[in-house]
Design a protein around this motif. Structure first.
Motif, PDB file in Angstrom:
ATOM      1  N   VAL A 101       0.832  -1.213   0.000  1.00  0.00           N
ATOM      2  CA  VAL A 101       0.000   0.000   0.000  1.00  0.00           C
ATOM      3  C   VAL A 101       0.863   1.259   0.000  1.00  0.00           C
ATOM      4  O   VAL A 101       0.383   2.338  -0.362  1.00  0.00           O
ATOM      5  CB  VAL A 101      -0.986   0.037   1.199  1.00  0.00           C
ATOM      6  CG1 VAL A 101      -1.884  -1.189   1.214  1.00  0.00           C
ATOM      7  CG2 VAL A 101      -0.265   0.220   2.519  1.00  0.00           C
ATOM      8  N   LEU A 102       2.131   1.118   0.396  1.00  0.00           N
ATOM      9  CA  LEU A 102       3.048   2.251   0.384  1.00  0.00           C
ATOM     10  C   LEU A 102       3.732   2.416  -0.978  1.00  0.00           C
ATOM     11  O   LEU A 102       4.404   3.423  -1.217  1.00  0.00           O
ATOM     12  CB  LEU A 102       4.121   2.078   1.458  1.00  0.00           C
ATOM     13  CG  LEU A 102       3.639   2.105   2.911  1.00  0.00           C
ATOM     14  CD1 LEU A 102       4.794   1.760   3.848  1.00  0.00           C
ATOM     15  CD2 LEU A 102       3.050   3.461   3.266  1.00  0.00           C
ATOM     16  N   PHE A 103       3.559   1.434  -1.858  1.00  0.00           N
ATOM     17  CA  PHE A 103       4.273   1.433  -3.136  1.00  0.00           C
ATOM     18  C   PHE A 103       3.359   1.612  -4.342  1.00  0.00           C
ATOM     19  O   PHE A 103       3.840   1.967  -5.419  1.00  0.00           O
ATOM     20  CB  PHE A 103       5.067   0.125  -3.280  1.00  0.00           C
ATOM     21  CG  PHE A 103       6.253   0.049  -2.373  1.00  0.00           C
ATOM     22  CD1 PHE A 103       7.529   0.364  -2.833  1.00  0.00           C
ATOM     23  CD2 PHE A 103       6.108  -0.313  -1.037  1.00  0.00           C
ATOM     24  CE1 PHE A 103       8.634   0.300  -1.989  1.00  0.00           C
ATOM     25  CE2 PHE A 103       7.209  -0.375  -0.191  1.00  0.00           C
ATOM     26  CZ  PHE A 103       8.469  -0.062  -0.672  1.00  0.00           C
ATOM     27  N   THR A 104       2.081   1.353  -4.193  1.00  0.00           N
ATOM     28  CA  THR A 104       1.183   1.485  -5.334  1.00  0.00           C
ATOM     29  C   THR A 104       1.072   2.934  -5.799  1.00  0.00           C
ATOM     30  O   THR A 104       1.187   3.865  -4.998  1.00  0.00           O
ATOM     31  CB  THR A 104      -0.221   0.954  -4.986  1.00  0.00           C
ATOM     32  OG1 THR A 104      -1.072   1.091  -6.140  1.00  0.00           O
ATOM     33  CG2 THR A 104      -0.850   1.723  -3.819  1.00  0.00           C
ATOM     34  N   ASP A 105       0.839   3.097  -7.098  1.00  0.00           N
ATOM     35  CA  ASP A 105       0.600   4.436  -7.661  1.00  0.00           C
ATOM     36  C   ASP A 105      -0.851   4.851  -7.486  1.00  0.00           C
ATOM     37  O   ASP A 105      -1.203   6.002  -7.749  1.00  0.00           O
ATOM     38  CB  ASP A 105       0.941   4.452  -9.158  1.00  0.00           C
ATOM     39  CG  ASP A 105       2.431   4.293  -9.419  1.00  0.00           C
ATOM     40  OD1 ASP A 105       3.221   4.725  -8.555  1.00  0.00           O
ATOM     41  OD2 ASP A 105       2.800   3.738 -10.473  1.00  0.00           O
ATOM     42  N   TYR A 106      -1.676   3.903  -7.043  1.00  0.00           N
ATOM     43  CA  TYR A 106      -3.108   4.160  -6.934  1.00  0.00           C
ATOM     44  C   TYR A 106      -3.529   4.249  -5.475  1.00  0.00           C
ATOM     45  O   TYR A 106      -3.594   3.241  -4.766  1.00  0.00           O
ATOM     46  CB  TYR A 106      -3.900   3.052  -7.640  1.00  0.00           C
ATOM     47  CG  TYR A 106      -3.636   2.988  -9.120  1.00  0.00           C
ATOM     48  CD1 TYR A 106      -4.264   3.855 -10.000  1.00  0.00           C
ATOM     49  CD2 TYR A 106      -2.723   2.068  -9.634  1.00  0.00           C
ATOM     50  CE1 TYR A 106      -4.016   3.807 -11.360  1.00  0.00           C
ATOM     51  CE2 TYR A 106      -2.470   2.006 -10.994  1.00  0.00           C
ATOM     52  CZ  TYR A 106      -3.116   2.881 -11.847  1.00  0.00           C
ATOM     53  OH  TYR A 106      -2.845   2.835 -13.189  1.00  0.00           O
TER      54      TYR A 106
END
Length: 266
Positions: A101-106
């Protein structure tokens, strides 16, 4: 990735956010999780999310259990809703499904809490490497369980097993977990670890193109490889947590809660 696809995912995120609000939640951060983040989604892939909420002062005073539940939507999609304290606990456990969740672009973040999540996202690689031994043991165990589960009948897998003799999705993610563990051990960034090298192959597997006998053999090999990787890190990786990052996460949560309790903004 096309602008049309970006818009599709963004609309899905917003619909999840709005539905959570209707159900009485006040999410301050909601993020995409799953195959779209890895580029191995298909036409049948659901859009799933994880959301972060804050505890009320009364809930803290009454020592109520932090929110941690899965909300199922009518279209079959779902959102894991976590109190920020529970989410940080999952990050400390190095659970790949929560770290992403810290890495998604969305993602959607409440504008008044954006500065806190910027801090967390700016330090996401350190958070994802907070406890390397636990990171491999956690993901390795997930991969082994997926290898074992390819022929296990459940409500979620029954249709696929009736069609293919096994659950291709479980096998796909077992392979992905093994690749993640190997690349993590090799010193790759978390962002690279969760970005599969051969997405086309994983999609091919996920779509059930392998015969049952071949799927069984691949699952056997992947399980053995995962167990070897876990044995390796138990021998050569120190059991040490990054105390500086531990303190950093605690500080950010403390600042977030202090702001919430004094301002009431949510």
């Amino acid at each position: 990735m096309s602008a049309k696809y970006n818009e599709y995912i963004s609309k899905k995120l917003q619909s999840h956010h709005d539905e959570l609000v209707k159900q009485g939640f006040s999410p301050i951060y909601i993020a995409l999780v799953g195959s779209q983040n890895y580029g191995i989604d298909t036409e049948d892939s659901d859009v799933d999310t994880k959301a972060i909420v804050l505890p009320t002062l009364r809930a803290v005073a009454a020592n109520e259990r932090p929110v941690s539940q899965t909300v199922h939507f009518d279209n079959g999609e779902q959102c894991d809703v976590k109190d920020i304290r529970e989410m940080v606990s999952c990050w400390k456990k190095q659970n790949i499904n929560f770290l992403e969740v810290l890495f998604t672009d969305y993602y959607i973040v409440h504008k008044m809490y954006a500065r806190f999540f910027k801090l967390l996202r700016d330090h996401r690689e350190e958070i994802a490497h907070y406890d390397p031994l636990r990171a491999i043991m956690s993901s390795g165990a997930q991969g082994v369980n997926k290898c074992k589960a390819i022929e296990h009948v459940s409500p979620a897998s029954e249709e696929k097993i009736n069609k293919y003799g096994y659950d291709p999705k479980q096998l796909c993610h077992a392979i992905r977990m093994r690749e993640y563990c190997q690349r993590y051990i090799d010193g790759c960034s978390f962002a690279d670890c969760i970005d599969p090298v051969d997405k086309e192959y994983l999609i091919y597997v996920k779509q059930g193109n392998l015969l049952l006998e071949i799927a069984r053999e691949i699952a056997k090999i992947e399980k053995e490889h995962l167990e070897e990787l876990m044995d390796y890190v138990k021998t050569f990786f120190p059991s040490e947590k990054n105390e500086e990052i531990d303190e950093f996460m605690t500080d950010v949560v403390c600042q977030m809660l202090e702001y919430y309790f004094t301002s009431g903004v949510i």
